[in-house]
Design an enzyme around this catalytic site. Structure first.
Site, PDB file in Angstrom:
ATOM      1  N   ARG A  51       0.828  -1.211   0.000  1.00  0.00           N
ATOM      2  CA  ARG A  51       0.000   0.000   0.000  1.00  0.00           C
ATOM      3  C   ARG A  51       0.860   1.258   0.000  1.00  0.00           C
ATOM      4  NH1 ARG A  51      -4.501   0.927   4.629  1.00  0.00           N
ATOM      5  NH2 ARG A  51      -2.627   1.361   5.869  1.00  0.00           N
ATOM      6  N   LYS A 150      -2.408   7.343   1.092  1.00  0.00           N
ATOM      7  CA  LYS A 150      -2.094   7.601   2.506  1.00  0.00           C
ATOM      8  C   LYS A 150      -0.959   8.618   2.543  1.00  0.00           C
ATOM      9  CE  LYS A 150      -1.802   5.022   6.856  1.00  0.00           C
ATOM     10  NZ  LYS A 150      -3.075   5.537   7.413  1.00  0.00           N
ATOM     11  N   GLU A 183     -15.731   7.257   6.721  1.00  0.00           N
ATOM     12  CA  GLU A 183     -14.870   6.555   7.672  1.00  0.00           C
ATOM     13  C   GLU A 183     -14.667   7.427   8.893  1.00  0.00           C
ATOM     14  OE1 GLU A 183     -10.929   5.899   6.086  1.00  0.00           O
ATOM     15  OE2 GLU A 183     -10.980   7.770   4.959  1.00  0.00           O
TER      16      GLU A 183
END
Length: 290
Positions: A51, A150, A183
Site C-alpha cells: 500500500r 495515505k 470513515e
C-alpha cells in the site's frame, strides 16, 4: 533510548532532524504507513508495504529501494530498538527542494522509519465503547485527493478530530460530499444490523489493512456481509457499530451524535470479532527475531 532510521543511518530519536526544505515538511508531500508488531511478529507487513508503494506511485514518487529492502529496514529498526510490541511508522517524503511546489526539484526522496512501544489506543474504552460525532467537515473527495492515497497531508483528518474533540467525542465520523458515511478520522467503519454486517466501499475511504483482515474473519465465521453505501440513518438505527484500524484495532462505538447504539454497550458480534482479531495477531506475522 530509541533509534530512528533516516536515509541509511540509525539516529537517536531526540537527534533526528528533517531539513526545513524537505517537501514532506513544507507541503505534506509524501506518503506513510502505520504498522503493528505483536509479540515479536509484524502483522501484514507485505500488505502495508504494498500500500505504501501504491500511495507513492499515485503521487508519482519513486521510492529508491525495493519492497524487500524496505521490509528489512523495518525489521532492523525494531531489532535496533529491541521491540516486540510496537507501532511502526515508515515515511517517504519527496525530499529536499526549494520553496516552490515543483516536485522535479526534489531529487532524492527521504526514507524514515519510526518505531515506538505500543499498547491500546483507546484504553478502557474497548470495554465501555467509544462516543462518536459526525463532523461537518467532509472527507476529501476521491476526484480531488483520493482517501486511498495515505499521504502526509492529514489536515482533513485533523480538522475532523478537532471538531469531534470540541463536541466531546472520542472519534469523528466523516461523511462524503454526497452525504454517505465514509470513515473515521483514522479508521474504517462497520455497521451490524439484524446479525448482518455492512461497510462502505473504499472509493470514499482508505482501503484499510485491518479492514481487510476483519472482513476475512467475518467471512470465515459465516456472518452475512456486504459492502454498500451507508447513511446516517443506518448508523443511528444500527444494533452495533465498530471501527477498525492499525492503531485502533477493533473498537466499539456505543454513542453517535448523542444517540445510543443498540443497548449502549459493545455488542456480541463486535466482541467476537475483537476476540478473533486478537487471536489472528498472535499467530500471524513476519518474525522480527530469527
Amino acid at each position: 533510548m530509541l533509534y530512528v532510521y533516516m536515509d541509511g543511518e540509525f539516529v537517536p530519536e531526540n537527534e533526528a532532524k528533517v531539513s526545513i526544505f524537505d517537501h514532506g515538511f513544507l507541503y505534506g508531500d509524501g506518503v506513510f504507513e502505520g504498522i503493528r508488531a505483536y509479540n515479536g511478529r509484524v502483522f501484514r507487513l507485505k500488505e502495508h508495504i504494498d500500500r505504501l508503494y501504491d500511495s507513492a506511485k499515485a503521487i508519482d514518487l519513486e521510492i529508491p529501494i525495493t519492497k524487500e529492502e524496505f521490509m528489512e529496514i523495518i525489521l532492523e529498526t525494531l531489532r535496533k530498538n529491541n521491540l516486540r510490541d510496537a507501532y511502526i511508522r515508515p515515511i517517504v517524503t519527496r525530499g529536499i527542494g526549494d520553496l516552490g511546489l515543483d516536485p522535479r526539484k526534489c531529487q532524492n526522496p527521504s526514507i524514515i522509519v519510526i518505531t515506538k512501544p505500543w499498547g491500546k489506543l483507546y484504553g478502557d474504552l474497548y470495554e465501555k465503547g467509544l462516543t462518536a460525532i459526525t463532523v461537518a467537515v467532509r472527507r476529501n473527495s476521491f476526484d480531488a485527493l483520493p482517501p486511498n492515497i495515505k499521504s502526509l497531508n492529514y489536515l482533513n483528518n485533523i480538522l475532523a478530530k478537532i471538531e469531534a474533540n470540541a463536541k466531546g467525542g472520542d472519534e469523528a465520523i466523516f461523511l462524503d460530499r454526497n452525504g454517505y458515511v465514509s470513515e473515521g478520522s483514522g479508521d474504517n467503519i462497520f455497521v451490524v444490523k439484524n446479525g448482518a454486517i455492512t461497510t462502505p466501499p473504499t472509493i470514499n475511504n482508505l482501503r484499510g489493512i485491518t479492514r481487510e483482515a476483519v472482513i476475512e474473519i467475518i467471512n470465515r465465521l459465516g456472518i452475512p456481509f456486504k459492502e454498500t453505501n451507508i447513511g446516517l440513518y443506518d448508523l443511528y438505527t444500527a444494533d452495533e457499530v465498530f471501527v477498525t484500524g492499525t492503531a485502533a484495532e477493533i473498537a466499539p462505538i456505543v454513542v453517535i451524535d448523542g444517540r445510543k447504539i443498540g443497548d449502549g454497550k459493545p455488542g456480541e458480534i463486535t466482541r467476537k470479532l475483537m476476540e478473533e482479531f486478537s487471536k489472528l495477531t498472535e499467530s500471524e506475522g513476519v518474525p522480527i527475531y530469527e
